[in-house]
Design a protein around this motif. Structure first.
Motif, mmCIF file in Angstrom:
data_model
loop_
_atom_site.group_PDB
_atom_site.id
_atom_site.type_symbol
_atom_site.label_atom_id
_atom_site.label_comp_id
_atom_site.label_asym_id
_atom_site.label_seq_id
_atom_site.Cartn_x
_atom_site.Cartn_y
_atom_site.Cartn_z
ATOM 1 N N ASP A 89 54.277 -29.493 -35.104
ATOM 2 C CA ASP A 89 55.255 -29.606 -33.927
ATOM 3 C C ASP A 89 53.721 -29.294 -32.549
ATOM 4 O OD1 ASP A 89 57.120 -29.835 -35.432
ATOM 5 O OD2 ASP A 89 57.680 -28.272 -34.848
ATOM 6 N N THR A 90 52.943 -28.054 -32.713
ATOM 7 C CA THR A 90 52.288 -27.564 -31.485
ATOM 8 C C THR A 90 51.609 -29.240 -31.132
ATOM 9 O OG1 THR A 90 52.423 -25.324 -32.322
ATOM 10 C CG2 THR A 90 50.549 -26.322 -30.593
ATOM 11 N N GLN A 91 51.333 -29.530 -32.463
ATOM 12 C CA GLN A 91 50.139 -31.194 -31.910
ATOM 13 C C GLN A 91 50.462 -32.382 -31.617
ATOM 14 O OE1 GLN A 91 46.480 -30.361 -31.489
ATOM 15 N NE2 GLN A 91 46.901 -28.824 -32.202
ATOM 16 N N TRP A 92 52.086 -32.361 -32.246
ATOM 17 C CA TRP A 92 52.381 -33.686 -31.938
ATOM 18 C C TRP A 92 52.221 -33.987 -30.246
ATOM 19 C CZ3 TRP A 92 54.795 -36.194 -35.280
ATOM 20 C CH2 TRP A 92 55.318 -37.320 -35.423
ATOM 21 N N PRO A 93 52.953 -33.560 -29.464
ATOM 22 C CA PRO A 93 52.686 -33.580 -27.775
ATOM 23 C C PRO A 93 51.839 -34.261 -27.558
ATOM 24 C CG PRO A 93 53.692 -31.377 -27.451
ATOM 25 C CD PRO A 93 53.658 -32.135 -28.870
ATOM 26 N N ARG A 94 50.803 -33.673 -27.918
ATOM 27 C CA ARG A 94 49.420 -34.234 -27.087
ATOM 28 C C ARG A 94 48.198 -35.292 -27.878
ATOM 29 N NH1 ARG A 94 47.773 -27.864 -26.782
ATOM 30 N NH2 ARG A 94 48.085 -27.766 -29.187
ATOM 31 N N VAL A 95 48.296 -35.851 -28.715
ATOM 32 C CA VAL A 95 48.021 -36.344 -29.671
ATOM 33 C C VAL A 95 48.070 -37.973 -29.960
ATOM 34 C CG1 VAL A 95 46.814 -34.251 -31.005
ATOM 35 C CG2 VAL A 95 48.638 -35.839 -32.116
ATOM 36 N N SER A 96 47.586 -38.672 -30.017
ATOM 37 C CA SER A 96 47.557 -40.410 -30.631
ATOM 38 C C SER A 96 48.915 -40.479 -31.766
ATOM 39 C CB SER A 96 46.420 -41.116 -30.244
ATOM 40 O OG SER A 96 46.409 -40.906 -31.733
ATOM 41 N N ALA A 97 49.096 -41.304 -31.749
ATOM 42 C CA ALA A 97 50.206 -41.540 -33.106
ATOM 43 C C ALA A 97 49.354 -42.005 -34.376
ATOM 44 C CB ALA A 97 50.651 -43.345 -32.930
ATOM 45 N N ASN A 98 47.734 -42.649 -34.404
ATOM 46 C CA ASN A 98 47.314 -42.155 -35.286
ATOM 47 C C ASN A 98 46.653 -41.007 -36.134
ATOM 48 O OD1 ASN A 98 45.971 -44.147 -37.318
ATOM 49 N ND2 ASN A 98 44.046 -43.790 -35.925
ATOM 50 N N HIS A 99 45.984 -40.723 -34.817
ATOM 51 C CA HIS A 99 45.983 -38.957 -35.002
ATOM 52 C C HIS A 99 47.458 -37.741 -35.819
ATOM 53 C CE1 HIS A 99 43.991 -35.002 -34.435
ATOM 54 N NE2 HIS A 99 44.578 -34.590 -34.153
ATOM 55 N N ARG A 100 48.472 -38.061 -34.765
ATOM 56 C CA ARG A 100 49.798 -37.907 -36.040
ATOM 57 C C ARG A 100 49.850 -38.072 -37.400
ATOM 58 N NH1 ARG A 100 53.822 -39.268 -31.317
ATOM 59 N NH2 ARG A 100 52.964 -38.192 -29.700
ATOM 60 N N LYS A 101 49.584 -39.577 -37.852
ATOM 61 C CA LYS A 101 50.096 -39.783 -39.339
ATOM 62 C C LYS A 101 48.259 -40.237 -40.138
ATOM 63 C CE LYS A 101 48.571 -44.562 -41.343
ATOM 64 N NZ LYS A 101 48.044 -45.876 -40.950
ATOM 65 N N ASN A 102 47.354 -39.908 -39.365
ATOM 66 C CA ASN A 102 45.594 -38.708 -40.212
ATOM 67 C C ASN A 102 46.729 -37.400 -40.308
ATOM 68 O OD1 ASN A 102 44.939 -40.562 -40.251
ATOM 69 N ND2 ASN A 102 43.479 -40.484 -38.603
ATOM 70 N N THR A 103 46.955 -36.228 -39.406
ATOM 71 C CA THR A 103 47.639 -35.379 -39.823
ATOM 72 C C THR A 103 47.924 -35.359 -41.101
ATOM 73 O OG1 THR A 103 46.858 -35.182 -37.212
ATOM 74 C CG2 THR A 103 48.012 -32.970 -38.389
ATOM 75 N N ALA A 104 49.488 -35.718 -40.680
ATOM 76 C CA ALA A 104 50.465 -35.779 -41.857
ATOM 77 C C ALA A 104 50.111 -36.001 -43.121
ATOM 78 C CB ALA A 104 51.520 -36.929 -41.463
ATOM 79 N N ARG A 105 48.963 -37.102 -42.912
ATOM 80 C CA ARG A 105 48.932 -36.962 -44.318
ATOM 81 C C ARG A 105 48.014 -36.033 -45.458
ATOM 82 N NH1 ARG A 105 43.920 -39.100 -47.166
ATOM 83 N NH2 ARG A 105 44.670 -40.732 -48.616
ATOM 84 N N THR A 106 46.580 -35.519 -43.919
ATOM 85 C CA THR A 106 45.996 -34.113 -44.276
ATOM 86 C C THR A 106 46.306 -33.452 -45.260
ATOM 87 O OG1 THR A 106 44.510 -35.075 -43.578
ATOM 88 C CG2 THR A 106 44.059 -32.884 -43.992
ATOM 89 N N LEU A 107 47.941 -33.217 -43.878
ATOM 90 C CA LEU A 107 48.690 -31.758 -44.813
ATOM 91 C C LEU A 107 49.680 -32.256 -45.937
ATOM 92 C CD1 LEU A 107 49.965 -30.550 -40.689
ATOM 93 C CD2 LEU A 107 48.193 -29.528 -42.620
#
Length: 180
Positions: A89-107
């Motif tokens: 939730d903290t990172q969401w507004p500051r990162v790209s869609a691809n970054h979000r996807k990679n973060t979700a996969r890692t988590l």
């Protein structure tokens, strides 16, 4: 372990940056300056209040960590799952869609590894999808279907505390799973 009562705590410093504001708590323990940065003023103020309260109660500070000697880390009371949700939730507004996807996969991989299994009667694929597509997606989490909510409630109940990261075996398991 060296302890001291020589502690000074300063006011909170606000910093404006391109990615938003941050708030720094500064203090010195036995002359060694310490600093911790927070995303919100409330978090910084709460941490500063803990330091000030410890000094008022005469609690010794650990010179190497800069924290009150009896300070129980937040890790012992925060679950991994709650931490991961807050991170997303903290990172969401500051990162790209691809970054979000990679973060979700890692988590998702990390969470599944730390839990060591899936909810009873649920396969690995639907479970991982629930984590990746719903839990670690700020925009979709509140709209999750009932079966996904049941999976995520199971995750919340079974999630270890953040102090799991003090266990080298757990860290090794996560790193191996991430490497695969």
């Amino acid at each position: 372990m060296e302890i001291t009562y020589d502690v000074r705590v300063w006011q909170i410093e606000a910093h404006e940056g391109r990615r938003g504001n941050s708030y720094g708590v500064r203090w010195a323990v036995d002359g060694l300056r310490q600093r911790k940065t927070f995303q919100t003023f409330a978090l910084a103020d709460g941490f500063r209040a803990e330091l000030v309260t410890a000094t008022h109660h005469g609690v010794p500070f650990n010179v190497s960590t800069g924290l009150p000697d009896q300070h129980s880390p937040v890790a012992s009371s925060t679950s991994w799952y709650d931490f991961a949700i807050q991170f997303v939730d903290t990172q969401w507004p500051r990162v790209s869609a691809n970054h979000r996807k990679n973060t979700a996969r890692t988590l998702m991989i990390t969470t599944a590894t730390l839990l060591g299994g899936t909810p009873p009667g649920v396969g690995a694929r639907p479970f991982r999808t629930a984590l990746r597509e719903w839990a670690f997606n700020t925009n979709r989490r509140d709209k999750a279907p009932t079966e996904v909510i049941v999976h995520l409630d199971w995750v919340r109940r079974r999630s270890p505390n953040m102090d799991i990261w003090d266990d080298p075996a757990a860290v090794a398991d996560v790193l191996l799973a991430r490497a695969r």
